[in-house]
Scaffold this active site. Sequence first.
Site, PDB file in Angstrom:
ATOM      1  N   HIS A 219       0.883  -1.174   0.000  1.00 25.67           N
ATOM      2  CA  HIS A 219       0.000   0.000   0.000  1.00 25.67           C
ATOM      3  C   HIS A 219       0.920   1.222   0.000  1.00 25.67           C
ATOM      4  O   HIS A 219       1.373   1.680   1.044  1.00 25.67           O
ATOM      5  CB  HIS A 219      -0.861  -0.077   1.267  1.00 25.67           C
ATOM      6  N   CYS A 252      -3.437   9.867   4.983  1.00 25.23           N
ATOM      7  CA  CYS A 252      -3.971   9.706   6.337  1.00 25.23           C
ATOM      8  C   CYS A 252      -3.974  11.083   7.000  1.00 25.23           C
ATOM      9  O   CYS A 252      -2.925  11.710   7.128  1.00 25.23           O
ATOM     10  CB  CYS A 252      -3.101   8.730   7.125  1.00 25.23           C
ATOM     11  N   ASN A 261      -2.248   7.816  -2.521  1.00 21.66           N
ATOM     12  CA  ASN A 261      -1.718   6.506  -2.916  1.00 21.66           C
ATOM     13  C   ASN A 261      -1.245   6.560  -4.364  1.00 21.66           C
ATOM     14  O   ASN A 261      -1.621   7.457  -5.108  1.00 21.66           O
ATOM     15  CB  ASN A 261      -2.825   5.444  -2.864  1.00 21.66           C
TER      16      ASN A 261
HETATM   17  P1  HMG Z   1     -11.653   7.158  20.823  1.00 19.14           P
HETATM   18  O1  HMG Z   1     -12.211   8.536  20.943  1.00 19.14           O
HETATM   19  O2  HMG Z   1     -10.430   6.832  21.612  1.00 19.14           O
HETATM   20  O3  HMG Z   1     -12.789   6.090  21.091  1.00 19.14           O
HETATM   21  O4  HMG Z   1     -11.385   6.840  19.299  1.00 19.14           O
HETATM   22  P2  HMG Z   1     -13.443   5.547  22.374  1.00 19.14           P
HETATM   23  O5  HMG Z   1     -13.376   4.063  22.256  1.00 19.14           O
HETATM   24  O6  HMG Z   1     -12.912   6.230  23.614  1.00 19.14           O
HETATM   25  O7  HMG Z   1     -14.964   6.041  22.154  1.00 19.14           O
HETATM   26  C1  HMG Z   1     -15.295   7.408  22.099  1.00 19.14           C
HETATM   27  C2  HMG Z   1     -16.593   7.594  21.331  1.00 19.14           C
HETATM   28  O8  HMG Z   1     -16.375   7.194  19.970  1.00 19.14           O
HETATM   29  C3  HMG Z   1     -17.746   6.729  21.850  1.00 19.14           C
HETATM   30  O9  HMG Z   1     -18.940   7.448  21.615  1.00 19.14           O
HETATM   31  C4  HMG Z   1     -17.726   5.540  20.927  1.00 19.14           C
HETATM   32  O10 HMG Z   1     -18.982   4.896  20.766  1.00 19.14           O
HETATM   33  C5  HMG Z   1     -17.330   6.187  19.616  1.00 19.14           C
HETATM   34  P3  HMG Z   1     -19.658   8.287  22.799  1.00 19.14           P
HETATM   35  O11 HMG Z   1     -19.914   7.261  23.852  1.00 19.14           O
HETATM   36  O12 HMG Z   1     -18.647   9.336  23.230  1.00 19.14           O
HETATM   37  O13 HMG Z   1     -20.874   8.848  22.121  1.00 19.14           O
HETATM   38  N1  HMG Z   1     -16.713   5.210  18.717  1.00 19.14           N
HETATM   39  C6  HMG Z   1     -17.146   4.988  17.467  1.00 19.14           C
HETATM   40  N2  HMG Z   1     -18.133   5.542  16.738  1.00 19.14           N
HETATM   41  C7  HMG Z   1     -18.320   5.063  15.497  1.00 19.14           C
HETATM   42  N3  HMG Z   1     -17.570   4.066  14.958  1.00 19.14           N
HETATM   43  C8  HMG Z   1     -16.578   3.497  15.656  1.00 19.14           C
HETATM   44  C9  HMG Z   1     -16.340   3.965  16.981  1.00 19.14           C
HETATM   45  N4  HMG Z   1     -15.447   3.614  17.913  1.00 19.14           N
HETATM   46  C10 HMG Z   1     -15.695   4.380  18.996  1.00 19.14           C
HETATM   47  N5  HMG Z   1     -15.856   2.512  15.121  1.00 19.14           N
HETATM   48  C11 HMG Z   1     -11.137   5.437  17.382  1.00 19.14           C
HETATM   49  C12 HMG Z   1     -10.865   5.601  18.863  1.00 19.14           C
HETATM   50  C13 HMG Z   1     -10.303   4.278  16.890  1.00 19.14           C
HETATM   51  C14 HMG Z   1     -12.615   5.159  17.175  1.00 19.14           C
HETATM   52  C15 HMG Z   1     -10.749   6.778  16.674  1.00 19.14           C
HETATM   53  O14 HMG Z   1      -9.456   7.114  17.035  1.00 19.14           O
HETATM   54  C16 HMG Z   1     -10.831   6.677  15.187  1.00 19.14           C
HETATM   55  O15 HMG Z   1     -11.907   6.539  14.631  1.00 19.14           O
HETATM   56  N6  HMG Z   1      -9.668   6.755  14.495  1.00 19.14           N
HETATM   57  C17 HMG Z   1      -9.638   6.558  13.053  1.00 19.14           C
HETATM   58  C18 HMG Z   1      -8.628   7.446  12.399  1.00 19.14           C
HETATM   59  C19 HMG Z   1      -8.608   7.146  10.921  1.00 19.14           C
HETATM   60  O16 HMG Z   1      -9.595   6.727  10.329  1.00 19.14           O
HETATM   61  N7  HMG Z   1      -7.434   7.374  10.268  1.00 19.14           N
HETATM   62  C20 HMG Z   1      -7.303   7.161   8.876  1.00 19.14           C
HETATM   63  C21 HMG Z   1      -7.373   5.736   8.471  1.00 19.14           C
HETATM   64  S1  HMG Z   1      -5.852   4.834   8.698  1.00 19.14           S
HETATM   65  C22 HMG Z   1      -4.960   5.167   7.244  1.00 19.14           C
HETATM   66  O17 HMG Z   1      -5.345   5.993   6.466  1.00 19.14           O
HETATM   67  C23 HMG Z   1      -3.746   4.346   6.945  1.00 19.14           C
HETATM   68  C24 HMG Z   1      -4.004   3.255   5.884  1.00 19.14           C
HETATM   69  O18 HMG Z   1      -4.481   3.818   4.676  1.00 19.14           O
HETATM   70  C25 HMG Z   1      -2.716   2.484   5.607  1.00 19.14           C
HETATM   71  C26 HMG Z   1      -1.507   3.373   5.300  1.00 19.14           C
HETATM   72  O19 HMG Z   1      -1.622   4.309   4.500  1.00 19.14           O
HETATM   73  O20 HMG Z   1      -0.449   3.081   5.867  1.00 19.14           O
HETATM   74  C27 HMG Z   1      -5.055   2.251   6.371  1.00 19.14           C
HETATM   75 MG    MG Z   2      -3.246   4.781   3.189  1.00 16.82          MG
END
Ligand code: HMG
Ligand code: MG
Length: 314
Positions: A219, A252, A261
Amino acid sequence: MLAKLILMPALFDSCPDRVSIYEVSPRDGLQNERAIVSLVDKLRLVDALVAAGLTRVEITSFVSPRWIPQLADADDVAKHARAPEGVTFSALCPNARGLERALAANIPEIAVFMSASETHNKRNVNHTITETLAALEETIGPARAAGLRVRGYVSTVWGCPYEGDVDPARAIALAGRLHEMGCYQVSLGDTIGAGTPRQTAEIVRRALDALPGDAIALHMHDTRGTALANIVVGLELGIRTFDASVGGMGGCPYAPGAAGNVATEDLTYLLHGMGIATGVDLARLIEAGRVASSIVGRALPGKVLTAGAKSLRA
Ligand code: HMG
Ligand code: MG
């Protein structure tokens, strides 16, 4: 000299007849766009990608909408996107809450993710690597038990925007953990597009020592223009799945300075030119690139999107 030539394997002798492209533009692409794209336009993009012959498409992300507002309509995207026979849609999923949403939307595949470096992991998912492994354990097993396929990502394998160099042994050990936990394939991410070919050869060789070849994908973000060079190294060493994003969209939001990408049309042009089939129709893929560009309201960096599909050799 003659002996050297006879003993030396010819370049590209071990290239395959066919390669699988895993398309990430509706997820990795749109998550990093300034514009919030409407549900209808997201579905138009997915349709255009499928019409171009892509059979593996990561269509959205069940992460927190507070963290990635661009994909807050993930549930609707997954419910309304239509996969014809032979096409598999997947969605990014960070935890058990994401899995609940994936199950409700009836999506057949999820992609879990983590980083090889502690600081990027913390900035991206708000947890340590150890905590993330525990969260993924609670996600992958139940997903498999519910009949879903699970793919994995290890990010920052070629370098971390916060920590710099990353130990490849540590990155590959994490890829091995994800595979053991039940990921059918682990995609190694050059999240910030910093990799160069010799480094790629080292990473890929270590990965092939630890995992079966078909369980590894690359990736490659293309921030510094080295993605295709790294992909050719991967091809030569035995990698058969490459992630890509039409138009070269992506990045990201928690990796500062990361660009998109490798563009799917650039990858397809390269592969077809090398005699490697992908199942993708390049002219229709360029059409999909135009759809992508129009829905995000900006020109995209994909080179074949700009130059056209015609090879001057043809
Ligand atoms: P957090 O705030 O630490 O979560 O986030 P939490 O577990 O403490 O929960 C807080 C609130 O979030 C709660 O709601 C949960 O229900 C809610 P509240 O009770 O306050 O109303 N929550 C969610 N809601 C919807 N869907 C969920 C979810 N999980 C918890 N799944 C968390 C932790 C992981 C959720 C957050 O940090 C997050 O969503 N991060 C994602 C960041 C992201 O998407 N980054 C980009 C993608 S990675 C990337 O691009 C790299 C890749 O392409 C590969 C590469 O390029 O190398 C893949
Ligand atoms: Mg990526």
